[in-house]
Design an enzyme around this catalytic site. Structure first.
Site, PDB file in Angstrom:
ATOM      1  N   GLY A  45      66.156  90.490  60.295  1.00  0.00           N
ATOM      2  CA  GLY A  45      66.280  91.316  61.235  1.00  0.00           C
ATOM      3  C   GLY A  45      65.542  91.184  62.761  1.00  0.00           C
ATOM      4  N   GLY A  54      66.691  90.238  56.729  1.00  0.00           N
ATOM      5  CA  GLY A  54      67.909  91.130  57.134  1.00  0.00           C
ATOM      6  C   GLY A  54      69.402  90.090  56.454  1.00  0.00           C
ATOM      7  N   GLU A  61      58.496  89.574  54.174  1.00  0.00           N
ATOM      8  CA  GLU A  61      58.009  90.594  54.714  1.00  0.00           C
ATOM      9  C   GLU A  61      56.578  91.166  54.876  1.00  0.00           C
ATOM     10  OE1 GLU A  61      62.470  90.898  54.190  1.00  0.00           O
ATOM     11  OE2 GLU A  61      60.633  90.226  52.997  1.00  0.00           O
ATOM     12  N   ASP A  66      62.216  94.615  51.743  1.00  0.00           N
ATOM     13  CA  ASP A  66      63.302  95.658  51.749  1.00  0.00           C
ATOM     14  C   ASP A  66      64.624  95.227  51.621  1.00  0.00           C
ATOM     15  OD1 ASP A  66      63.199  94.536  54.212  1.00  0.00           O
ATOM     16  OD2 ASP A  66      63.902  96.332  55.251  1.00  0.00           O
TER      17      ASP A  66
END
Length: 352
Positions: free
Chosen positions: A74, A122, A145, A153
Site C-alpha cells: 500500500g 497490499g 509490516e 494485515d
C-alpha cells in the site's frame, strides 16, 4: 496542440477491461512498484462487483505492468502523512482496502492473480484471497509490516496461520522473503508458471468459462514450467526448527525459545525477528478470528500511537533501519494494553 495535450495526460493507475470471457484488472503504477492507493481501490471494487454479477463474465484476472512488481504494498507514506494531520484518508484507505480484500475472497467468479514480481502487503491483499494465485520465478513475497510498527494485515491473521505448521507465524514475525517457486511450495501461491509463458497463459485463461477450465489450464502450464525445480525449498532444512521454536503461544515465549536454543538458525532469528510491542503479534496472528473485521479495530490504536509513524520513518523516509519503538520491550506491554486493541469502534466498526 490537441495531440500534445492528450499525450501528456496521466495514464490511469488501474486499467479495467473485458477480454474474452474475463474481466481483466491491470495495476498500472510501475514507477512506484504498483503501490496501491485509495483511488485504485475505489476503481477496482465496484468493477469487481459488476463483473461478479454479469452473466457474460466468467472469471476475473488481476495482473500488473512493468515487469518488476505485481504490487509492492500500500501507499503507506501517503497514509502516514494523512494520519499525522487527522486526514480521514488514513482510516478510509484501510477500511476500503479491507472491504475490497473481502470482496476478492467471496467473489463468486474464479479470481486469478498473476503475481509476477514483488508481492508484499497490499499486493498480497489483492491476490491471496482469490481462488487462484500464480507465481513465477520473478515473484518475491513477504509480509514485512512488523518492520514499520504495523501488523500483518490485509487478512494476514487468516491466511498465515493456515500455512503448514508454524511457517505463517515465522513469516509474520520475521518478514522473511520467499522467492519464485518457494512461494508455491509454501502454499501462498496455488500454481507456479515460468514468466515467459505468462502471455500464452493469459490468452488461454480469457477463454475459460468455468472454475474447472481455469484449473485445468493452470495445471497444464505448471507442468510445462521448470524454473527452480532443481532447487529445494529455501527453508527445507529449517522447517522442523521453525515448527519447534515458534510453537509457543506468545511472542515472549517464542523469544525465550530462540534465545535458549543456541543454534545458528535460532540466534539469527532472534536477532532479525521484528516485534511490534504495542500489539504483541500473537494476538493478531495466532488467533483464528475473522481478521478483516477485528484487525480494523487496531487502527485507532495504531494511528494514535508512536510505532507506526516511527517505523515508516526508519524504513521508508530516513531509511536508517533503526526504529526507536515505544515501549522499547515486550515486558512493558500489559495484557490490558493488548485487550484495548480489540475494543469495538461502535458505529465505525467494519461491516463486511
Amino acid at each position: 496542440i490537441q495531440s500534445h495535450m492528450m499525450s501528456s495526460q496521466p495514464e490511469p493507475e488501474v486499467l479495467l477491461q473485458r477480454v474474452g470471457r474475463a474481466g481483466v484488472i491491470t495495476v498500472n503504477r510501475p514507477k512506484v512498484l504498483n503501490a496501491l492507493n485509495l483511488n485504485m481501490i475505489r476503481s477496482i471494487y465496484p468493477q469487481l462487483k459488476k463483473w461478479e454479477a454479469e452473466s457474460d463474465t466468467d472469471l476475473v484476472i488481476i495482473k500488473a505492468v512493468g515487469g518488476k512488481a505485481f504490487c509492492a504494498g500500500g501507499d503507506i507514506r501517503a497514509v502516514t502523512e494523512a494520519g499525522r494531520v487527522g486526514d480521514p484518508l488514513a482510516e478510509d484507505f484501510f477500511r476500503e482496502e479491507y472491504i475490497l480484500n473481502h470482496a476478492i475472497g467471496t467473489c463468486k467468479k474464479p479470481y486469478v492473480a498473476l503475481i509476477d514480481g514483488i508481492t508484499m502487503g497490499g499486493g498480497v491483499g489483492l491476490s491471496v484471497h482469490g481462488r487462484f494465485r500464480v507465481a513465477t520465478e520473478k515473484t518475491l513475497f513477504a509480509m514485512p509490516e512488523t518492520g514499520i510498527g504495523l501488523f500483518p494485515d490485509v487478512g494476514g491473521g487468516y491466511f498465515l496461520p493456515r500455512l503448514q505448521g508454524k511457517l505463517g507465524l515465522f513469516l509474520a514475525l520475521t518478514g522473511f522473503r520467499l522467492k519464485g517457486r518457494d512461494v508455491h511450495r509454501a502454499g501462498v501461491a496455488t500454481h507456479f508458471v515460468d514468466s515467459n509463458k505468462m502471455p500464452d497463459l493469459e490468452r488461454e485463461l480469457v477463454k475459460c468459462v468455468s472454475v474447472e477450465d481455469v484449473g485445468e489450464v493452470l495445471d497444464s502450464y505448471q507442468k510445462q514450467s521448470s524454473s527452480g525445480s532443481d532447487k529445494p525449498f529455501v527453508l527445507e532444512k529449517n522447517i522442523a526448527d521453525i515448527h519447534r521454536l515458534f510453537s509457543a503461544d506468545s511472542v515472549e515465549g517464542i523469544m525465550h525459545s530462540l534465545n535458549a536454543d543456541g543454534s545458528e538458525f535460532a540466534v539469527k532469528q532472534a536477532e532479525e525477528t521484528v516485534l511490534e510491542h504495542g500489539l504483541k503479534l500473537q494476538e493478531s496472528v495466532l488467533c483464528d478470528i475473522k481478521p478483516l473485521n477485528v484487525m480494523f479495530c487496531f487502527f485507532p490504536f495504531v494511528q494514535r500511537g508512536h510505532d507506526f509513524y516511527e517505523g515508516v520513518r526508519a524504513v521508508l523516509v530516513d531509511k536508517d533501519q533503526s526504529p526507536r519503538w515505544s515501549p522499547a520491550s515486550l515486558d512493558q506491554v500489559s495484557d490490558q494494553d493488548v485487550d484495548r486493541c480489540f475494543d469495538s469502534l461502535g458505529p465505525k466498526d467494519l461491516v463486511l
